[in-house]
Design a protein around this motif. Sequence first.
Motif, PDB file in Angstrom:
ATOM      1  N   ALA A 183     -39.909  -1.708  -0.070  1.00 12.51           N
ATOM      2  CA  ALA A 183     -40.656  -2.233  -1.221  1.00 12.51           C
ATOM      3  C   ALA A 183     -41.196  -1.105  -2.103  1.00 12.51           C
ATOM      4  CB  ALA A 183     -41.810  -3.121  -0.742  1.00 12.51           C
ATOM      5  N   THR A 184     -41.392   0.079  -1.515  1.00  9.35           N
ATOM      6  CA  THR A 184     -41.863   1.227  -2.301  1.00  9.35           C
ATOM      7  C   THR A 184     -40.719   1.951  -2.996  1.00  9.35           C
ATOM      8  OG1 THR A 184     -41.676   2.797  -0.446  1.00  9.35           O
ATOM      9  CG2 THR A 184     -43.748   1.578  -0.668  1.00  9.35           C
ATOM     10  N   GLY A 185     -39.486   1.462  -2.812  1.00  5.84           N
ATOM     11  CA  GLY A 185     -38.338   2.056  -3.483  1.00  5.84           C
ATOM     12  C   GLY A 185     -37.506   2.973  -2.626  1.00  5.84           C
ATOM     13  N   LEU A 186     -37.840   3.083  -1.338  1.00  5.12           N
ATOM     14  CA  LEU A 186     -37.090   3.955  -0.448  1.00  5.12           C
ATOM     15  C   LEU A 186     -35.767   3.300  -0.067  1.00  5.12           C
ATOM     16  CD1 LEU A 186     -37.827   6.759   0.660  1.00  5.12           C
ATOM     17  CD2 LEU A 186     -38.503   5.656   2.787  1.00  5.12           C
ATOM     18  N   GLU A 187     -34.692   4.092  -0.067  1.00  3.74           N
ATOM     19  CA  GLU A 187     -33.360   3.598   0.310  1.00  3.74           C
ATOM     20  C   GLU A 187     -33.383   3.090   1.752  1.00  3.74           C
ATOM     21  OE1 GLU A 187     -29.749   4.286   2.549  1.00  3.74           O
ATOM     22  OE2 GLU A 187     -31.221   5.895   2.357  1.00  3.74           O
ATOM     23  N   PHE A 188     -32.592   2.026   2.048  1.00  7.62           N
ATOM     24  CA  PHE A 188     -32.723   1.314   3.313  1.00  7.62           C
ATOM     25  C   PHE A 188     -32.501   2.214   4.529  1.00  7.62           C
ATOM     26  CE2 PHE A 188     -30.763  -0.955   6.884  1.00  7.62           C
ATOM     27  CZ  PHE A 188     -31.812  -1.788   7.227  1.00  7.62           C
ATOM     28  N   MET A 189     -31.406   2.992   4.559  1.00  9.61           N
ATOM     29  CA  MET A 189     -31.124   3.827   5.722  1.00  9.61           C
ATOM     30  C   MET A 189     -32.252   4.816   5.975  1.00  9.61           C
ATOM     31  SD  MET A 189     -29.319   4.566   8.306  1.00  9.61           S
ATOM     32  CE  MET A 189     -27.725   3.775   8.097  1.00  9.61           C
ATOM     33  N   THR A 190     -32.775   5.388   4.911  1.00  6.96           N
ATOM     34  CA  THR A 190     -33.905   6.310   5.054  1.00  6.96           C
ATOM     35  C   THR A 190     -35.131   5.586   5.584  1.00  6.96           C
ATOM     36  OG1 THR A 190     -33.098   7.681   3.222  1.00  6.96           O
ATOM     37  CG2 THR A 190     -35.409   7.925   3.825  1.00  6.96           C
ATOM     38  N   ALA A 191     -35.405   4.407   5.017  1.00  4.52           N
ATOM     39  CA  ALA A 191     -36.583   3.643   5.429  1.00  4.52           C
ATOM     40  C   ALA A 191     -36.483   3.214   6.887  1.00  4.52           C
ATOM     41  CB  ALA A 191     -36.754   2.421   4.533  1.00  4.52           C
ATOM     42  N   PHE A 192     -35.344   2.646   7.273  1.00  7.00           N
ATOM     43  CA  PHE A 192     -35.175   2.155   8.635  1.00  7.00           C
ATOM     44  C   PHE A 192     -35.203   3.286   9.658  1.00  7.00           C
ATOM     45  CE2 PHE A 192     -32.181   1.236  12.143  1.00  7.00           C
ATOM     46  CZ  PHE A 192     -32.926   0.259  12.779  1.00  7.00           C
ATOM     47  N   SER A 193     -34.422   4.330   9.402  1.00  7.27           N
ATOM     48  CA  SER A 193     -34.349   5.432  10.368  1.00  7.27           C
ATOM     49  C   SER A 193     -35.686   6.161  10.475  1.00  7.27           C
ATOM     50  CB  SER A 193     -33.244   6.418   9.974  1.00  7.27           C
ATOM     51  OG  SER A 193     -33.524   7.031   8.731  1.00  7.27           O
ATOM     52  N   ALA A 194     -36.378   6.323   9.362  1.00  8.16           N
ATOM     53  CA  ALA A 194     -37.672   6.999   9.402  1.00  8.16           C
ATOM     54  C   ALA A 194     -38.713   6.140  10.116  1.00  8.16           C
ATOM     55  CB  ALA A 194     -38.138   7.324   7.988  1.00  8.16           C
ATOM     56  N   ALA A 195     -38.623   4.813   9.954  1.00  9.92           N
ATOM     57  CA  ALA A 195     -39.527   3.923  10.680  1.00  9.92           C
ATOM     58  C   ALA A 195     -39.292   4.038  12.178  1.00  9.92           C
ATOM     59  CB  ALA A 195     -39.327   2.475  10.211  1.00  9.92           C
ATOM     60  N   VAL A 196     -38.026   4.024  12.589  1.00  8.68           N
ATOM     61  CA  VAL A 196     -37.688   4.179  14.008  1.00  8.68           C
ATOM     62  C   VAL A 196     -38.152   5.530  14.521  1.00  8.68           C
ATOM     63  CG1 VAL A 196     -35.784   4.368  15.662  1.00  8.68           C
ATOM     64  CG2 VAL A 196     -35.727   2.599  13.895  1.00  8.68           C
TER      65      VAL A 196
END
Length: 251
Positions: A183-196
Amino acid sequence: SPLIELVAVAFMLAAGISFGTHFLAMRRVSLRPYRLDPEARAFLTVCLASVALVAGYLFLHGIHDDFSTSARYSLFNVISVATTTGYSTTDYAVWPVFVPLWMLMLCTFSTCSGSAGGGIKMMRALLMFQQALREMMRIVHPRALIPVKLGGQVVENNIIFAVLAYMLVYGTTLTMITMLLTATGLEFMTAFSAAVASVNNLGPGLGDVGPATTYSVLTDFQTWIFTVAMLLGRLELMTVFVLLTPAFWRR
């Protein structure tokens, strides 16, 4: 230096095993506690099998000219990610996408409870696997009494329920953090992997926060999200979320 990497790998593996098991082995001056610990056996089996899998995959896809080089890079980087150490000797994000995703999956569960590693721990993963097998057997034999066993010991249902609750909270937390970041504009792969990576206290993710880069590309708000995620993961989620329940504050 391959020798330095081997020393690092040995200590990363040692840190991924329960310190309680280490204590018993030192006290008895025997390797038997490692053999009797189902969690340690599963941890070593998963890690070493993954090293072999990744090495073979890299060699077959021509990433390295010889298998020994593939094995060297696979050994260090797979063990580092699996034990949530977070070191790297190469930018594994540019390897075929299956490999970094497999490594990222390993960091979520492979380390033992009572170890220095992050993630949900191998103990919970083993219990969930046993519970899944039990439910499938119940479909075939509805009247059967099928206990969940680990290391020859029957696991009480209240422990299974606690693990199920933890897994629900864990999955929901990862989903919400990923959605908030996208929602903040981060690309999905970056967002998901960084969350993990943050919840499991790994460090590097994929995409814009891969092993060859840093988290400096993020905005302040995104950085605060990851800061909270790292705290949640290190405190194993439930310890923090219980503070948000009215029952905790009620006299």
